[in-house]
Design a protein around this motif. Structure first.
Motif, PDB file in Angstrom:
ATOM      1  N   VAL A  21     -35.360 -26.481  15.726  1.00 29.95           N
ATOM      2  CA  VAL A  21     -35.210 -27.608  15.412  1.00 29.95           C
ATOM      3  C   VAL A  21     -36.430 -28.077  14.293  1.00 29.95           C
ATOM      4  O   VAL A  21     -37.687 -28.008  14.618  1.00 29.95           O
ATOM      5  CB  VAL A  21     -35.499 -28.522  17.169  1.00 29.95           C
ATOM      6  CG1 VAL A  21     -34.545 -29.931  16.689  1.00 29.95           C
ATOM      7  CG2 VAL A  21     -34.783 -27.642  17.651  1.00 29.95           C
ATOM      8  N   VAL A  22     -35.812 -29.143  13.274  1.00 30.99           N
ATOM      9  CA  VAL A  22     -36.891 -30.012  12.524  1.00 30.99           C
ATOM     10  C   VAL A  22     -36.722 -31.088  12.976  1.00 30.99           C
ATOM     11  O   VAL A  22     -37.267 -31.984  12.751  1.00 30.99           O
ATOM     12  CB  VAL A  22     -36.491 -29.612  11.519  1.00 30.99           C
ATOM     13  CG1 VAL A  22     -36.743 -28.050  10.962  1.00 30.99           C
ATOM     14  CG2 VAL A  22     -35.172 -29.934  10.909  1.00 30.99           C
ATOM     15  N   GLN A  23     -35.764 -32.182  13.702  1.00 31.62           N
ATOM     16  CA  GLN A  23     -35.599 -33.568  14.137  1.00 31.62           C
ATOM     17  C   GLN A  23     -34.033 -33.524  14.551  1.00 31.62           C
ATOM     18  O   GLN A  23     -33.529 -33.048  15.093  1.00 31.62           O
ATOM     19  CB  GLN A  23     -35.364 -34.533  12.783  1.00 31.62           C
ATOM     20  CG  GLN A  23     -34.236 -34.488  11.592  1.00 31.62           C
ATOM     21  CD  GLN A  23     -34.450 -34.990  10.814  1.00 31.62           C
ATOM     22  OE1 GLN A  23     -34.679 -35.809  10.729  1.00 31.62           O
ATOM     23  NE2 GLN A  23     -33.791 -34.885   9.973  1.00 31.62           N
ATOM     24  N   THR A  24     -34.451 -34.693  15.309  1.00 29.21           N
ATOM     25  CA  THR A  24     -33.250 -35.673  16.348  1.00 29.21           C
ATOM     26  C   THR A  24     -33.083 -36.929  15.483  1.00 29.21           C
ATOM     27  O   THR A  24     -33.972 -37.275  15.451  1.00 29.21           O
ATOM     28  CB  THR A  24     -34.079 -35.634  17.875  1.00 29.21           C
ATOM     29  OG1 THR A  24     -34.738 -36.598  17.427  1.00 29.21           O
ATOM     30  CG2 THR A  24     -34.202 -34.559  18.466  1.00 29.21           C
ATOM     31  N   VAL A  25     -31.833 -36.948  14.991  1.00 29.78           N
ATOM     32  CA  VAL A  25     -31.433 -38.527  14.709  1.00 29.78           C
ATOM     33  C   VAL A  25     -29.758 -38.415  15.775  1.00 29.78           C
ATOM     34  O   VAL A  25     -29.428 -38.218  15.424  1.00 29.78           O
ATOM     35  CB  VAL A  25     -30.644 -38.080  12.959  1.00 29.78           C
ATOM     36  CG1 VAL A  25     -30.153 -39.138  12.834  1.00 29.78           C
ATOM     37  CG2 VAL A  25     -32.069 -37.567  12.308  1.00 29.78           C
ATOM     38  N   GLY A  26     -29.874 -39.893  16.485  1.00 30.72           N
ATOM     39  CA  GLY A  26     -29.034 -39.886  17.309  1.00 30.72           C
ATOM     40  C   GLY A  26     -29.236 -39.093  18.471  1.00 30.72           C
ATOM     41  O   GLY A  26     -29.900 -39.086  19.166  1.00 30.72           O
ATOM     42  N   LEU A  27     -27.930 -38.834  18.212  1.00 28.27           N
ATOM     43  CA  LEU A  27     -27.755 -37.623  19.491  1.00 28.27           C
ATOM     44  C   LEU A  27     -27.372 -36.524  19.236  1.00 28.27           C
ATOM     45  O   LEU A  27     -26.873 -35.413  20.326  1.00 28.27           O
ATOM     46  CB  LEU A  27     -26.232 -37.892  20.160  1.00 28.27           C
ATOM     47  CG  LEU A  27     -26.468 -39.687  20.853  1.00 28.27           C
ATOM     48  CD1 LEU A  27     -24.556 -39.626  20.937  1.00 28.27           C
ATOM     49  CD2 LEU A  27     -26.487 -39.411  22.043  1.00 28.27           C
ATOM     50  N   ALA A  30     -30.914 -31.737  14.060  1.00 33.73           N
ATOM     51  CA  ALA A  30     -30.860 -31.325  12.979  1.00 33.73           C
ATOM     52  C   ALA A  30     -31.401 -29.730  13.218  1.00 33.73           C
ATOM     53  O   ALA A  30     -32.788 -29.601  13.080  1.00 33.73           O
ATOM     54  CB  ALA A  30     -31.613 -31.701  11.540  1.00 33.73           C
ATOM     55  N   VAL A  31     -31.343 -28.602  12.680  1.00 34.92           N
ATOM     56  CA  VAL A  31     -32.416 -27.292  12.377  1.00 34.92           C
ATOM     57  C   VAL A  31     -31.468 -26.466  11.557  1.00 34.92           C
ATOM     58  O   VAL A  31     -30.713 -26.317  10.993  1.00 34.92           O
ATOM     59  CB  VAL A  31     -31.049 -26.570  13.700  1.00 34.92           C
ATOM     60  CG1 VAL A  31     -31.431 -25.330  13.614  1.00 34.92           C
ATOM     61  CG2 VAL A  31     -30.684 -27.029  15.065  1.00 34.92           C
ATOM     62  N   LYS A  62     -28.576 -29.661   3.746  1.00 30.66           N
ATOM     63  CA  LYS A  62     -29.119 -27.492   4.569  1.00 30.66           C
ATOM     64  C   LYS A  62     -29.591 -28.043   5.556  1.00 30.66           C
ATOM     65  O   LYS A  62     -30.120 -26.764   6.266  1.00 30.66           O
ATOM     66  CB  LYS A  62     -29.900 -27.656   3.527  1.00 30.66           C
ATOM     67  CG  LYS A  62     -29.708 -27.217   1.524  1.00 30.66           C
ATOM     68  CD  LYS A  62     -30.121 -26.614   0.687  1.00 30.66           C
ATOM     69  CE  LYS A  62     -29.965 -26.533  -0.372  1.00 30.66           C
ATOM     70  NZ  LYS A  62     -31.019 -25.728  -1.603  1.00 30.66           N
ATOM     71  N   GLN A  63     -28.935 -28.739   6.333  1.00 35.94           N
ATOM     72  CA  GLN A  63     -30.112 -28.882   7.656  1.00 35.94           C
ATOM     73  C   GLN A  63     -28.247 -28.521   8.603  1.00 35.94           C
ATOM     74  O   GLN A  63     -27.571 -29.368   8.068  1.00 35.94           O
ATOM     75  CB  GLN A  63     -30.155 -29.878   8.234  1.00 35.94           C
ATOM     76  CG  GLN A  63     -31.980 -29.315   7.968  1.00 35.94           C
ATOM     77  CD  GLN A  63     -31.963 -30.449   7.631  1.00 35.94           C
ATOM     78  OE1 GLN A  63     -32.481 -31.622   8.618  1.00 35.94           O
ATOM     79  NE2 GLN A  63     -33.892 -30.710   7.684  1.00 35.94           N
ATOM     80  N   THR A  64     -28.071 -27.832   9.749  1.00 36.59           N
ATOM     81  CA  THR A  64     -27.391 -27.684  10.487  1.00 36.59           C
ATOM     82  C   THR A  64     -27.565 -29.197  11.638  1.00 36.59           C
ATOM     83  O   THR A  64     -28.519 -28.660  12.579  1.00 36.59           O
ATOM     84  CB  THR A  64     -26.976 -26.377  11.151  1.00 36.59           C
ATOM     85  OG1 THR A  64     -27.076 -25.601   9.884  1.00 36.59           O
ATOM     86  CG2 THR A  64     -26.304 -26.131  11.986  1.00 36.59           C
ATOM     87  N   LEU A  65     -26.689 -29.685  12.261  1.00 38.45           N
ATOM     88  CA  LEU A  65     -26.402 -30.742  12.901  1.00 38.45           C
ATOM     89  C   LEU A  65     -25.701 -30.257  14.508  1.00 38.45           C
ATOM     90  O   LEU A  65     -24.415 -29.694  14.270  1.00 38.45           O
ATOM     91  CB  LEU A  65     -25.839 -32.069  12.583  1.00 38.45           C
ATOM     92  CG  LEU A  65     -26.264 -32.302  11.293  1.00 38.45           C
ATOM     93  CD1 LEU A  65     -25.492 -33.615  11.473  1.00 38.45           C
ATOM     94  CD2 LEU A  65     -27.715 -33.059  11.504  1.00 38.45           C
ATOM     95  N   VAL A  66     -26.835 -30.144  15.064  1.00 35.67           N
ATOM     96  CA  VAL A  66     -25.606 -29.768  16.736  1.00 35.67           C
ATOM     97  C   VAL A  66     -26.400 -31.248  17.516  1.00 35.67           C
ATOM     98  O   VAL A  66     -26.827 -31.522  17.093  1.00 35.67           O
ATOM     99  CB  VAL A  66     -26.604 -28.592  17.177  1.00 35.67           C
ATOM    100  CG1 VAL A  66     -25.938 -27.635  16.452  1.00 35.67           C
ATOM    101  CG2 VAL A  66     -28.030 -28.760  17.839  1.00 35.67           C
TER     102      VAL A  66
END
Length: 453
Positions: A21-27, A30-31, A62-66
């Protein structure tokens, strides 16, 4: 040089896929360094407590949103992320009958988990349109107003449109108890937690639950689970349809499914378009609806409840669903306020396949009764203030004389079951009585000049 991954190694490489995990955005989280496919199930590891399940919903820079299937508590930058499964499936079987399950297919009614030997995908492709048989057989719902005036066929898809507090849940419970279908699948999407047990115990009852699968995702659960619950219910209905059953599927409500999809789309970075809904919210609706219908093996007759915001029938979700379905049933607040239940507004409702599944005599009887209902509604103001003078409109005279019989036919108690044969007989009698009174009024009118002369 060929850099393509061989098919037999693709699954093995994905199985060991990890990221952080590099950051969280809202719900969403970003991985980085995590090329998992959209829809894959992953696990976000935490320093304390078990890992959090999440689903891949998109990509950005280039980040995967989960999107986690639970709360984001305990997640920090650098948390490892592991791929659990690149595709989702659901365990199904006859052991689900009479059970209450969550969006992941786990029973939540306090009883032991059943033995289920079959697996189906969460989201399957709809049947090709050229392979769909015609809908030509009626399905009884046990509700007089629907079976008589808005007859639906096996495999038809209808919407129940209403505002809040108009008796929608009671009507859905009556249909699930009294239907002639072999199996019922009920999806309660975004409901208040208190209402789930009330619906199961009061509206459905032990007899209705015996042949029913109830899928629940309450309003406090994450948006992903609310979306998955709708797809899980459809997958379960598809399983029973493939086994040769006629299935009644009820989804309450498709509006909350769309709202959950809006949360997912906006969190993934989609732009808001119509009234804040991203494009994916409208794209997912036909994908869900088209999975139901009739096949060579069985049928899924689907009723989708649509919450009309502010009683506005042209709001985006209601307008979209009206174009996707094979008919719509409107519940009127004014009828509910008058104690008229079920509060079905017949003139505003339609079943597009009634002409294919009802006999010519039933169609004619329904048209005759509809004319009387429309005449009463158009002249409601005159009748309420006593300004209408009999003898001016013969159709209205007959409708006023038969008003009590019409209301008695359309109204129905919660504990009353209306067999299809008795519904047709009662409606035919209303049509015959109307024809007899119209002939009598015509003869009386024709005799007036002779008497005056």
């Amino acid at each position: 040089m060929n850099t393509q991954i061989p098919p037999h190694l693709d699954g093995a490489i994905l199985a060991g896929l990890t990221g952080s995990v590099v950051q969280t955005v809202g719900l969403t989280a970003a991985v980085a360094d995590f090329p998992a496919p959209v829809g894959a199930l992953v696990s976000i590891e935490r320093q304390s407590g078990p890992g959090i399940e999440a689903e891949v919903v998109g990509f950005r820079d280039k980040q995967t949103l989960v999107m986690p299937l639970g709360r984001l508590d305990g997640i920090h930058c650098g948390c490892p992320v592991k791929l659990v499964s690149s595709s989702r499936s659901l365990r199904v079987g006859k052991g689900l009958l009479g059970r209450v399950i969550d969006a992941r297919g786990r029973c939540i009614d306090g009883r032991p988990q059943p033995m289920l030997n079959h697996r189906v995908p969460f989201q399957s492709e709809p049947m090709p349109p050229t392979q769909r048989p015609r809908i030509d057989t009626p399905l009884a719902t046990g509700v007089r107003a629907i079976d008589g005036m808005l007859t639906c066929g096996k495999g038809q898809r209808l919407g129940i449109f209403s505002g809040s507090g108009v008796g929608k849940s009671v009507l859905l419970g009556m249909m699930s108890r009294y239907t002639s279908a072999d199996v019922a699948v009920i999806a309660l999407i975004g409901e208040r937690g208190r209402e789930v047990n009330e619906f199961i115990q009061r509206e459905l009852g032990p007899a209705g639950l015996e042949r029913t699968v109830v899928v629940v995702a309450t309003s406090n659960e994450p948006a992903l689970l609310r979306v998955q619950a709708a797809h899980a219910a459809t997958s379960i209905a598809e399983y029973f349809r493939s086994a040769g059953n006629d299935v009644l599927m009820i989804m309450d409500s498709v509006t909350r499914f769309a709202l959950a999809q809006r949360e997912i789309g906006l969190s993934a970075g989609e732009p808001p378009t119509t009234r804040g809904f991203p494009p994916s919210a409208f794209a997912e609706l036909p994908k869900l609806v088209e999975r139901t219908g009739r096949t060579a093996a069985g049928s899924i007759t689907a009723f989708y409840s649509v919450l009309v915001e502010g009683d506005d029938e042209n709001e985006p979700i209601a307008d979209t669903m009206r174009g996707l379905l094979d008919g719509h049933i409107w519940l009127a607040r004014r009828l509910a306020q008058q104690g008229h239940y079920p509060a079905i507004d017949i003139p505003r409702s339609i079943s597009r396949l009634m002409n294919d599944v009802a006999s010519p005599s039933q169609q004619q009887a329904a048209q005759d009764v509809r004319r009387m209902i429309s005449a009463l509604e158009e002249n409601e103001d005159l009748l309420s203030i006593g300004a209408y003078r009999p003898g001016i409109n013969r159709e209205l005279d007959v409708a006023v004389a038969m008003r009590s019989q019409i209301h008695a036919f359309l109204q129905q108690g919660v504990s009353q079951r209306a067999p299809l044969e008795t519904v047709h007989t009662a409606m035919t009698q209303l049509a015959q009585q109307r024809a007899g009174q119209l002939e009598g009024s015509t003869a009386a009118t024709a005799a007036l000049p002779q008497e005056n002369s």
